[in-house]
Scaffold this motif. Structure first.
Motif, PDB file in Angstrom:
ATOM      1  N   ILE A 211       0.836  -1.200   0.000  1.00 43.81           N
ATOM      2  CA  ILE A 211       0.000   0.000   0.000  1.00 43.81           C
ATOM      3  C   ILE A 211       0.876   1.259   0.000  1.00 43.81           C
ATOM      4  O   ILE A 211       0.623   2.225  -0.723  1.00 43.81           O
ATOM      5  CB  ILE A 211      -0.946  -0.003   1.218  1.00 43.81           C
ATOM      6  CG1 ILE A 211      -1.974  -1.132   1.094  1.00 43.81           C
ATOM      7  CG2 ILE A 211      -1.652   1.345   1.361  1.00 43.81           C
ATOM      8  CD1 ILE A 211      -2.837  -1.330   2.316  1.00 43.81           C
ATOM      9  N   SER A 212       1.943   1.249   0.804  1.00 40.94           N
ATOM     10  CA  SER A 212       2.853   2.402   0.856  1.00 40.94           C
ATOM     11  C   SER A 212       3.501   2.637  -0.489  1.00 40.94           C
ATOM     12  O   SER A 212       3.625   3.783  -0.955  1.00 40.94           O
ATOM     13  CB  SER A 212       3.927   2.173   1.930  1.00 40.94           C
ATOM     14  OG  SER A 212       3.341   2.049   3.212  1.00 40.94           O
ATOM     15  N   ALA A 213       3.922   1.551  -1.159  1.00 41.49           N
ATOM     16  CA  ALA A 213       4.569   1.679  -2.472  1.00 41.49           C
ATOM     17  C   ALA A 213       3.590   2.214  -3.512  1.00 41.49           C
ATOM     18  O   ALA A 213       3.943   3.050  -4.347  1.00 41.49           O
ATOM     19  CB  ALA A 213       5.138   0.332  -2.908  1.00 41.49           C
ATOM     20  N   TYR A 214       2.337   1.752  -3.453  1.00 40.29           N
ATOM     21  CA  TYR A 214       1.335   2.204  -4.409  1.00 40.29           C
ATOM     22  C   TYR A 214       1.022   3.687  -4.218  1.00 40.29           C
ATOM     23  O   TYR A 214       0.968   4.462  -5.175  1.00 40.29           O
ATOM     24  CB  TYR A 214       0.075   1.362  -4.247  1.00 40.29           C
ATOM     25  CG  TYR A 214      -1.011   1.688  -5.248  1.00 40.29           C
ATOM     26  CD1 TYR A 214      -0.754   1.647  -6.608  1.00 40.29           C
ATOM     27  CD2 TYR A 214      -2.293   2.041  -4.825  1.00 40.29           C
ATOM     28  CE1 TYR A 214      -1.743   1.938  -7.530  1.00 40.29           C
ATOM     29  CE2 TYR A 214      -3.291   2.335  -5.746  1.00 40.29           C
ATOM     30  CZ  TYR A 214      -2.997   2.278  -7.099  1.00 40.29           C
ATOM     31  OH  TYR A 214      -3.981   2.571  -8.008  1.00 40.29           O
ATOM     32  N   VAL A 215       0.823   4.101  -2.964  1.00 41.40           N
ATOM     33  CA  VAL A 215       0.557   5.509  -2.679  1.00 41.40           C
ATOM     34  C   VAL A 215       1.732   6.373  -3.094  1.00 41.40           C
ATOM     35  O   VAL A 215       1.570   7.461  -3.678  1.00 41.40           O
ATOM     36  CB  VAL A 215       0.243   5.704  -1.175  1.00 41.40           C
ATOM     37  CG1 VAL A 215       0.145   7.186  -0.829  1.00 41.40           C
ATOM     38  CG2 VAL A 215      -1.050   4.992  -0.802  1.00 41.40           C
ATOM     39  N   LEU A 216       2.951   5.884  -2.853  1.00 44.34           N
ATOM     40  CA  LEU A 216       4.139   6.637  -3.243  1.00 44.34           C
ATOM     41  C   LEU A 216       4.197   6.794  -4.754  1.00 44.34           C
ATOM     42  O   LEU A 216       4.583   7.853  -5.272  1.00 44.34           O
ATOM     43  CB  LEU A 216       5.397   5.916  -2.730  1.00 44.34           C
ATOM     44  CG  LEU A 216       6.737   6.609  -3.015  1.00 44.34           C
ATOM     45  CD1 LEU A 216       6.775   7.994  -2.385  1.00 44.34           C
ATOM     46  CD2 LEU A 216       7.885   5.765  -2.490  1.00 44.34           C
TER      47      LEU A 216
END
Length: 227
Positions: A211-216
């Motif tokens: 999720i963090s990678a996608y938001v980034l």
């Protein structure tokens, strides 16, 4: 995560794309060419292939290739059948990903609907209201060479040519702060990592990292969007 993890072997590796749908407008020539970004937030390289339910209606630059770990790549898609017979017809693109080792086993896939609209203002507003959960990539005149270039998800350098700096607003500061938090989350150890010296409460799950990678990735697209 390693290549032998269950997330790879069960063929259900999440595939991250932006945007999640493509809209072409007959009266807007700049929309006849769209950019589809494929993200690889993982710590291993992926091979990808782009397929279509109507390949005769589109030209796709670099429809297959390799994405380096924690990078993304822009795929340029041009609609070549702009005519009234294709109005409101929804085609689909399918992005399939494979292990970089050369295996032909599909470990993840995702479909992207593509629709040609007449371009009349009322039709455009109706279509946007129906798909208001989607965000469309900014229009860009991308060359084949530029489409092949990859960049790291955490890279915040301005890649625009001839652009000018804009004043920093409160909203942009918030976006950057969220991006920093995502980067920090990606640096934290995984749950169950016995070799880590970090406290247990700072260990996060693989889903939280995804999720963090996608938001980034989404933040990167916003920061690099042409004005």
């Amino acid at each position: 995560m390693n290549v032998g993890s269950p997330l790879l072997s069960d063929g259900k590796l999440p595939v991250f794309l932006f945007p999640t749908s493509l809209s072409f407008f007959e009266d807007d020539q700049s929309s006849h060419k769209q950019v589809l970004t494929i993200y690889n937030p993982y710590e291993f390289a992926l091979r990808f292939r782009v397929l279509s339910t109507a390949p005769s209606k589109y030209l796709v630059a670099d429809s297959e290739g390799t994405i380096k770990p924690q990078c993304c790549i822009d795929i340029v898609i041009r609609h070549t059948a702009i005519n009234s017979a294709n109005y409101s017809v929804t085609d689909k693109f399918r992005v399939q990903v494979y292990e970089h080792s050369g295996s032909r086993q599909i470990i993840g896939k995702r479909d992207v609907p593509s629709t040609l609209l007449p371009g009349m203002q009322e039709e455009r507003e109706r279509h946007i209201s129906d798909l208001d959960q989607f965000e469309q990539l900014p229009r860009s005149q991308v060359t084949r060479h530029q489409a092949s270039a990859q960049y790291r998800l955490s890279d915040r350098h301005d890649r625009r040519e001839g652009g000018h700096e804009t004043s920093t607003s409160t909203s942009s500061i918030m976006v950057i702060m969220v991006g920093v938090l995502c980067v920090l989350a990606l640096m934290l150890p995984l749950v169950g990592d016995q070799a880590s010296s970090w406290p247990d409460y700072l260990h996060i799950s693989i889903h939280q990292k995804l999720i963090s990678a996608y938001v980034l990735g989404l933040i990167t697209v916003v920061l690099l969007r042409p004005t």
